[in-house]
Design a protein around this motif. Structure first.
Motif, PDB file in Angstrom:
ATOM      1  N   TYR A 106      -4.617  76.134  -4.989  1.00 50.73           N
ATOM      2  CA  TYR A 106      -5.997  75.873  -5.365  1.00 50.73           C
ATOM      3  C   TYR A 106      -6.613  74.813  -4.468  1.00 50.73           C
ATOM      4  O   TYR A 106      -7.734  74.378  -4.675  1.00 50.73           O
ATOM      5  CB  TYR A 106      -6.091  75.444  -6.834  1.00 50.73           C
ATOM      6  CG  TYR A 106      -5.082  74.405  -7.256  1.00 50.73           C
ATOM      7  CD1 TYR A 106      -5.319  73.066  -7.040  1.00 50.73           C
ATOM      8  CD2 TYR A 106      -3.885  74.792  -7.849  1.00 50.73           C
ATOM      9  CE1 TYR A 106      -4.390  72.122  -7.415  1.00 50.73           C
ATOM     10  CE2 TYR A 106      -2.951  73.846  -8.224  1.00 50.73           C
ATOM     11  CZ  TYR A 106      -3.202  72.512  -8.014  1.00 50.73           C
ATOM     12  OH  TYR A 106      -2.276  71.580  -8.386  1.00 50.73           O
ATOM     13  N   VAL A 108      -6.117  71.563  -3.818  1.00 48.79           N
ATOM     14  CA  VAL A 108      -6.428  70.225  -4.308  1.00 48.79           C
ATOM     15  C   VAL A 108      -5.365  69.282  -3.753  1.00 48.79           C
ATOM     16  O   VAL A 108      -4.171  69.479  -3.985  1.00 48.79           O
ATOM     17  CB  VAL A 108      -6.426  70.177  -5.850  1.00 48.79           C
ATOM     18  CG1 VAL A 108      -6.663  68.756  -6.348  1.00 48.79           C
ATOM     19  CG2 VAL A 108      -7.526  71.095  -6.383  1.00 48.79           C
ATOM     20  N   GLU A 113      -8.120  64.319  -7.138  1.00 48.84           N
ATOM     21  CA  GLU A 113      -9.121  65.309  -6.738  1.00 48.84           C
ATOM     22  C   GLU A 113      -9.205  66.436  -7.761  1.00 48.84           C
ATOM     23  O   GLU A 113     -10.292  66.938  -8.060  1.00 48.84           O
ATOM     24  CB  GLU A 113      -8.783  65.882  -5.356  1.00 48.84           C
ATOM     25  CG  GLU A 113      -9.862  66.828  -4.831  1.00 48.84           C
ATOM     26  CD  GLU A 113      -9.548  67.346  -3.441  1.00 48.84           C
ATOM     27  OE1 GLU A 113     -10.167  68.344  -3.037  1.00 48.84           O
ATOM     28  OE2 GLU A 113      -8.670  66.760  -2.773  1.00 48.84           O
ATOM     29  N   TYR A 114      -8.049  66.821  -8.279  1.00 55.01           N
ATOM     30  CA  TYR A 114      -8.019  67.847  -9.332  1.00 55.01           C
ATOM     31  C   TYR A 114      -8.839  67.395 -10.534  1.00 55.01           C
ATOM     32  O   TYR A 114      -9.658  68.139 -11.078  1.00 55.01           O
ATOM     33  CB  TYR A 114      -6.574  68.114  -9.735  1.00 55.01           C
ATOM     34  CG  TYR A 114      -6.399  68.817 -11.063  1.00 55.01           C
ATOM     35  CD1 TYR A 114      -6.862  70.114 -11.256  1.00 55.01           C
ATOM     36  CD2 TYR A 114      -5.752  68.180 -12.121  1.00 55.01           C
ATOM     37  CE1 TYR A 114      -6.694  70.764 -12.471  1.00 55.01           C
ATOM     38  CE2 TYR A 114      -5.575  68.819 -13.337  1.00 55.01           C
ATOM     39  CZ  TYR A 114      -6.044  70.102 -13.498  1.00 55.01           C
ATOM     40  OH  TYR A 114      -5.868  70.730 -14.706  1.00 55.01           O
ATOM     41  N   GLN A 116     -11.268  65.280 -10.529  1.00 58.09           N
ATOM     42  CA  GLN A 116     -12.683  65.253 -10.170  1.00 58.09           C
ATOM     43  C   GLN A 116     -13.291  66.646 -10.246  1.00 58.09           C
ATOM     44  O   GLN A 116     -14.421  66.818 -10.707  1.00 58.09           O
ATOM     45  CB  GLN A 116     -12.868  64.686  -8.760  1.00 58.09           C
ATOM     46  CG  GLN A 116     -14.325  64.533  -8.333  1.00 58.09           C
ATOM     47  CD  GLN A 116     -15.111  63.626  -9.260  1.00 58.09           C
ATOM     48  OE1 GLN A 116     -14.674  62.503  -9.546  1.00 58.09           O
ATOM     49  NE2 GLN A 116     -16.255  64.088  -9.752  1.00 58.09           N
ATOM     50  N   ARG A 117     -12.541  67.645  -9.810  1.00 59.94           N
ATOM     51  CA  ARG A 117     -13.050  69.016  -9.886  1.00 59.94           C
ATOM     52  C   ARG A 117     -13.264  69.438 -11.341  1.00 59.94           C
ATOM     53  O   ARG A 117     -14.234  70.125 -11.665  1.00 59.94           O
ATOM     54  CB  ARG A 117     -12.083  69.986  -9.200  1.00 59.94           C
ATOM     55  CG  ARG A 117     -12.050  69.841  -7.697  1.00 59.94           C
ATOM     56  CD  ARG A 117     -11.444  71.072  -7.049  1.00 59.94           C
ATOM     57  NE  ARG A 117     -11.288  70.905  -5.620  1.00 59.94           N
ATOM     58  CZ  ARG A 117     -10.897  71.874  -4.789  1.00 59.94           C
ATOM     59  NH1 ARG A 117     -10.631  73.079  -5.288  1.00 59.94           N
ATOM     60  NH2 ARG A 117     -10.777  71.660  -3.500  1.00 59.94           N
ATOM     61  N   ASP A 120     -16.410  67.789 -12.520  1.00 59.08           N
ATOM     62  CA  ASP A 120     -17.567  68.511 -11.983  1.00 59.08           C
ATOM     63  C   ASP A 120     -17.797  69.801 -12.762  1.00 59.08           C
ATOM     64  O   ASP A 120     -18.937  70.165 -13.064  1.00 59.08           O
ATOM     65  CB  ASP A 120     -17.348  68.834 -10.503  1.00 59.08           C
ATOM     66  CG  ASP A 120     -17.354  67.595  -9.625  1.00 59.08           C
ATOM     67  OD1 ASP A 120     -17.877  66.552 -10.076  1.00 59.08           O
ATOM     68  OD2 ASP A 120     -16.832  67.666  -8.489  1.00 59.08           O
ATOM     69  N   LEU A 121     -16.697  70.488 -13.090  1.00 59.28           N
ATOM     70  CA  LEU A 121     -16.788  71.712 -13.880  1.00 59.28           C
ATOM     71  C   LEU A 121     -17.386  71.411 -15.245  1.00 59.28           C
ATOM     72  O   LEU A 121     -18.268  72.133 -15.721  1.00 59.28           O
ATOM     73  CB  LEU A 121     -15.408  72.343 -14.038  1.00 59.28           C
ATOM     74  CG  LEU A 121     -15.279  73.485 -15.044  1.00 59.28           C
ATOM     75  CD1 LEU A 121     -16.189  74.643 -14.669  1.00 59.28           C
ATOM     76  CD2 LEU A 121     -13.832  73.950 -15.145  1.00 59.28           C
ATOM     77  N   ASP A 181     -15.897  80.901 -12.220  1.00 57.04           N
ATOM     78  CA  ASP A 181     -15.376  79.625 -11.741  1.00 57.04           C
ATOM     79  C   ASP A 181     -15.404  79.519 -10.220  1.00 57.04           C
ATOM     80  O   ASP A 181     -14.714  80.256  -9.521  1.00 57.04           O
ATOM     81  CB  ASP A 181     -13.943  79.446 -12.250  1.00 57.04           C
ATOM     82  CG  ASP A 181     -13.265  78.228 -11.662  1.00 57.04           C
ATOM     83  OD1 ASP A 181     -13.976  77.243 -11.366  1.00 57.04           O
ATOM     84  OD2 ASP A 181     -12.040  78.259 -11.502  1.00 57.04           O
ATOM     85  N   PHE A 183     -15.097  76.247  -9.035  1.00 63.59           N
ATOM     86  CA  PHE A 183     -14.564  74.896  -8.896  1.00 63.59           C
ATOM     87  C   PHE A 183     -13.066  74.910  -8.597  1.00 63.59           C
ATOM     88  O   PHE A 183     -12.585  74.111  -7.800  1.00 63.59           O
ATOM     89  CB  PHE A 183     -14.838  74.094 -10.173  1.00 63.59           C
ATOM     90  CG  PHE A 183     -16.302  73.884 -10.432  1.00 63.59           C
ATOM     91  CD1 PHE A 183     -16.955  72.767  -9.952  1.00 63.59           C
ATOM     92  CD2 PHE A 183     -17.033  74.826 -11.137  1.00 63.59           C
ATOM     93  CE1 PHE A 183     -18.303  72.576 -10.173  1.00 63.59           C
ATOM     94  CE2 PHE A 183     -18.379  74.646 -11.373  1.00 63.59           C
ATOM     95  CZ  PHE A 183     -19.023  73.521 -10.885  1.00 63.59           C
ATOM     96  N   LEU A 184     -12.331  75.796  -9.238  1.00 61.29           N
ATOM     97  CA  LEU A 184     -10.894  75.926  -9.005  1.00 61.29           C
ATOM     98  C   LEU A 184     -10.541  77.284  -8.433  1.00 61.29           C
ATOM     99  O   LEU A 184      -9.377  77.650  -8.346  1.00 61.29           O
ATOM    100  CB  LEU A 184     -10.129  75.692 -10.321  1.00 61.29           C
ATOM    101  CG  LEU A 184     -10.315  74.297 -10.940  1.00 61.29           C
ATOM    102  CD1 LEU A 184      -9.683  74.251 -12.318  1.00 61.29           C
ATOM    103  CD2 LEU A 184      -9.715  73.228 -10.050  1.00 61.29           C
ATOM    104  N   ASP A 185     -11.582  78.044  -8.077  1.00 59.34           N
ATOM    105  CA  ASP A 185     -11.407  79.351  -7.436  1.00 59.34           C
ATOM    106  C   ASP A 185     -10.550  80.317  -8.252  1.00 59.34           C
ATOM    107  O   ASP A 185      -9.709  81.036  -7.705  1.00 59.34           O
ATOM    108  CB  ASP A 185     -10.794  79.176  -6.036  1.00 59.34           C
ATOM    109  CG  ASP A 185     -11.686  78.361  -5.109  1.00 59.34           C
ATOM    110  OD1 ASP A 185     -12.910  78.517  -5.184  1.00 59.34           O
ATOM    111  OD2 ASP A 185     -11.146  77.553  -4.328  1.00 59.34           O
TER     112      ASP A 185
END
Length: 206
Positions: A106, A108, A113-114, A116-117, A120-121, A181, A183-185
């Motif tokens: 994914y 990250v 960072e994970y 933060q994603r 954001d989600l 999604d 954000f995490l694809d």
């Protein structure tokens, strides 16, 4: 004829047993809600993640609020239930797929960072998630919030509430929550709930 009578009696007993099913503790309720066979939770996997969408009935939400308010008198239960009866609440939980060998695909770099994603989600969830009713109408959440987590964990959860003035969401035979999604694809996921199941919680005897 006797065999037919016995068959009818067996069917009658099964109907009575199903109608009289009950849950005797909060622990049993949580276990019941987490059993996929009961239709309150739907799961899918994508890009190294497990996505779980759980319907939280008003009875569960009422008990949760009563615990927060330190209310132990069950005479107040229905009053709390009434606060949630005109909406539908779901919990989206995202966790790492332990069965996936290349769980890092994914892209990250680290847990920070994970996290933060996921934040954001959570902030943009209203733009990437809709609820579709049986008639095809679409609704965005009216309220979303990320579950408080004071330490880094391998899963994150976001609560979401849906409501509409016409009560179509409450009466729809099927609810399809579509998660797009970016954000995490994990792509596009559908979590389909049957109204006859999620509106049929057993009696609570506690």
């Amino acid at each position: 004829m006797l065999r037919g009578l016995q068959s009818s009696i067996s069917i009658f007993i099964l109907i009575v047993m199903s109608c009289s099913s009950s849950i005797d503790s909060e622990e049993e309720l949580l276990k019941w809600l987490g059993d996929a066979d009961n239709g309150f939770v739907k799961k899918t996997k994508a890009n190294g993640f497990v996505l779980s969408m759980k319907y939280l009935p008003e009875e569960y939400l009422a008990l949760n609020e009563m615990n927060k308010d330190n209310i132990t008198d069950m005479n107040s239960f229905q009053e709390y239930v009434n606060k949630f009866k005109n909406s539908k609440t779901f919990l989206l939980t995202i966790s790492h797929d332990k069965e996936t060998v290349n769980a890092g695909n994914y892209d990250v770099a680290n847990l920070s960072e994970y996290g933060q994603r996921i934040r954001d989600l959570s902030f943009n969830i209203k733009d990437v998630l809709v609820l579709k009713t049986s008639s095809g109408k679409k609704y965005n959440p009216v309220l979303t919030t990320m579950e408080n987590a004071y330490e880094i964990a391998n899963k994150k959860s976001i609560y979401m509430v849906f409501s509409d003035d016409q009560k179509e969401i409450l009466n729809s035979e099927q609810l399809d929550i579509v998660f797009q999604d970016s954000f995490l694809d994990t792509g596009i996921s559908h979590f389909v709930f049957e109204g006859k199941k999620i509106n049929n919680l057993p009696n609570l005897n506690f």
